[in-house]
Write an enzyme that holds these catalytic residues in place. Structure first.
Site, PDB file in Angstrom:
ATOM      1  N   SER A   1      24.783 -72.336 -76.961  1.00  0.00           N
ATOM      2  CA  SER A   1      24.330 -73.227 -75.910  1.00  0.00           C
ATOM      3  C   SER A   1      24.607 -72.524 -74.591  1.00  0.00           C
ATOM      4  CB  SER A   1      25.091 -74.561 -75.962  1.00  0.00           C
ATOM      5  OG  SER A   1      24.917 -75.294 -74.761  1.00  0.00           O
ATOM      6  N   THR A   2      23.884 -72.896 -73.569  1.00  0.00           N
ATOM      7  CA  THR A   2      24.222 -72.400 -72.229  1.00  0.00           C
ATOM      8  C   THR A   2      25.684 -72.683 -71.920  1.00  0.00           C
ATOM      9  OG1 THR A   2      21.977 -72.677 -71.386  1.00  0.00           O
ATOM     10  CG2 THR A   2      23.754 -72.699 -69.758  1.00  0.00           C
TER      11      THR A   2
ATOM     12  N   SER B   1      33.178 -48.015 -27.728  1.00  0.00           N
ATOM     13  CA  SER B   1      32.617 -48.826 -26.650  1.00  0.00           C
ATOM     14  C   SER B   1      31.304 -48.222 -26.182  1.00  0.00           C
ATOM     15  CB  SER B   1      33.596 -48.901 -25.477  1.00  0.00           C
ATOM     16  OG  SER B   1      33.000 -49.540 -24.370  1.00  0.00           O
ATOM     17  N   SER B   2      30.411 -49.104 -25.751  1.00  0.00           N
ATOM     18  CA  SER B   2      29.146 -48.648 -25.178  1.00  0.00           C
ATOM     19  C   SER B   2      29.267 -48.409 -23.675  1.00  0.00           C
ATOM     20  CB  SER B   2      28.056 -49.699 -25.428  1.00  0.00           C
ATOM     21  OG  SER B   2      28.418 -50.931 -24.818  1.00  0.00           O
TER      22      SER B   2
END
Length: 479
Positions: A140-141, A318-319
């Site tokens: 069965s499942t 950091s940009s």
């Protein structure tokens, strides 16, 4: 050759594209799901374990005379092909499904059945092999899905144990490398007694080793499953002798003894093992996060933070700010801990909401648990290779801070009493002196005595420190 075939179920019939190995029940569920846009097969462990189960069931049914030889072997061959990775595109169902993953069980039943029928007759369909009658025989499942979840965890546990072991080796190497780097200890983020950087990393290694041992012990639970219980634990629909034959077959496939849970009704009702495993994976994630938070603090700076260690520079941080480097790997680890903690909450709720004779929240268990396994198992080598292995110590800075710490007044309290220790600490603060300078200026110790006792490295060795304090007291006639 027709491009379609007709398949039937209890709701009617449907045209199925003949290039598909899945069938009518899978197709029905594809039309009412897709919330996650992520297939169950994204984590392949479920389907591989289900294929092992279907193969073992077919051969068990054959051994007890319930299934013909050719059908059993065709099913076994189809299962082997799935285990090898074939037909991966035939498992399209979305991760979130209702019905206790009945559709997932039927998906594999249909794929195995159509492939087995193709092996025997040259075409898909159910002329010889039916997905329910044959592939799902004796099952069965309700017993296959929980059992597949347990068996699917074996490889994930093995990966976790291996990666924890490798991380502990790296941490022990740092323990040895930093054994002579004395530094300020910190409790409540305030200066405390000194210790070595090696001792700190030894603590990290110890907890990782302890977690590894817990994972090894917990792994054994994966080999207790509920196959043979069928729909509610009674085993109805299975032929006499099926359970014994099944467990012999599945044990042979995995190369380790697999047994039914002592009480199958308990197994159907309660998914507490999943909760336990999730708790362990969460504990690993939280531990890695705690270590990573420590590394962020120890490496903070470079000029206005602690900067006791240097973390590997992996990318600009950091940009806008030139030269800034972020602790990217520790931050990945911390974020993963957030997700794993959330998954653990969901699993706990799913366990709590299992009612009566079956816990049907398999989708929550599988999606959340195997996502947590994947995240933790993947982050462990990243943390090890791209962070821990590349950490270096700022020995001079550590020693400078250790010698300047007012917490060294603790040795005065041990040698001359707590009240004098407090006076020394206040004197240091008021006059901006080190403890070593203060005890000499206050006439409590000679320079030679201060050099010996007010020594951060000495205080990292409790036996040696106790001996030195005892000798000082004896010389001063304090004992």
């Amino acid at each position: 050759m027709s491009k379609y075939r007709i398949e039937r179920d209890c709701l009617g019939e449907m045209e199925i594209p003949d290039n598909c190995y899945y069938g009518i029940q899978t197709t029905r569920m594809m039309g009412v799901s897709g919330c996650a846009n992520l297939p169950v097969s994204f984590f392949p462990d479920m389907h591989k374990a289900l294929a092992q189960i279907k193969k073992a069931a077919a051969r068990a049914n054959n051994k007890i005379g319930a299934m013909n030889d050719d059908i059993a072997e065709a099913i076994a061959q189809a299962c082997d092909e799935i285990i090898e990775g074939k037909f991966a595109d035939q498992f399209p169902l979305d991760m979130w499904q209702g019905g206790g993953y009945t559709c997932v069980n039927m998906n594999i039943n249909e794929v195995v059945g159509n492939r087995a029928n193709e092996i025997l007759t040259g075409k898909k369909g159910s002329d010889r092999v039916h997905p329910n009658t044959h592939v799902n025989m004796g099952q069965s499942t309700n017993d296959t899905i929980p059992s597949a979840t347990h068996l699917g965890m074996i490889a994930r546990f093995d990966e976790l144990v291996r990666e924890l072991g490798l991380l502990s080796v790296s941490l022990r190497a740092k323990e040895r490398e930093f054994k002579d780097v004395v530094k300020v200890g910190r409790t409540c983020l305030q200066d405390a007694l000194p210790l070595t950087l090696g001792q700190e990393f030894g603590g990290y290694a110890s907890v990782i080793e302890r977690l590894k041992g817990q994972a090894v012990s917990m792994r054994a639970g994966c080999f207790e499953i509920v196959m043979g219980g069928s729909a509610v634990g009674t085993g109805f629909s299975a032929e006499p002798g099926y359970m014994d034959a099944f467990y012999a077959e599945i044990s042979e496939q995995y190369g380790q003894t697999i047994t039914p849970m002592k009480d199958l009704f308990d197994g159907f009702q309660n998914a507490d093992f999943i909760v336990e495993v999730s708790g362990l994976v969460k504990k690993v994630a939280m531990t890695l996060s705690k270590i990573s938070k420590d590394l962020r603090i120890l490496g903070s700076g470079p000029r206005s933070g602690l900067m006791e260690i240097n973390l590997p520079a992996l990318s600009p941080g950091s940009s806008i700010m030139p030269g800034k480097i972020n602790p990217t790997v520790p931050e990945i680890v911390i974020q993963i801990s957030h997700q794993v903690a959330g998954n653990d909450v969901a699993i706990s709720m799913a366990y709590d909401e299992g009612e009566l004779d079956l816990n049907v929240w398999d989708a929550t268990f599988y999606k959340c648990l195997f996502e947590s396994f994947q995240l933790v198992n993947a982050e462990l080598p990243i943390l090890r290779k791209h962070c821990i292995d590349g950490i270096t110590a700022n020995k001079e800075r550590c020693e400078k801070e250790a010698n300047a710490s007012i917490a060294l007044s603790t040795v005065v309290a041990a040698a001359l009493g707590y009240p004098l220790g407090v006076k020394v600490a206040h004197y240091c603060e008021k006059n901006n002196l080190s403890v070593k300078e203060a005890v000499v200026r206050m006439g409590l110790m000679t320079s030679k005595e201060a050099d010996k006792l007010v020594n951060p490295m000495l205080m990292t060795n409790p036996k040696a420190a106790a001996q030195a304090v005892a000798e000082f007291k004896k010389e001063k006639h304090l004992i």
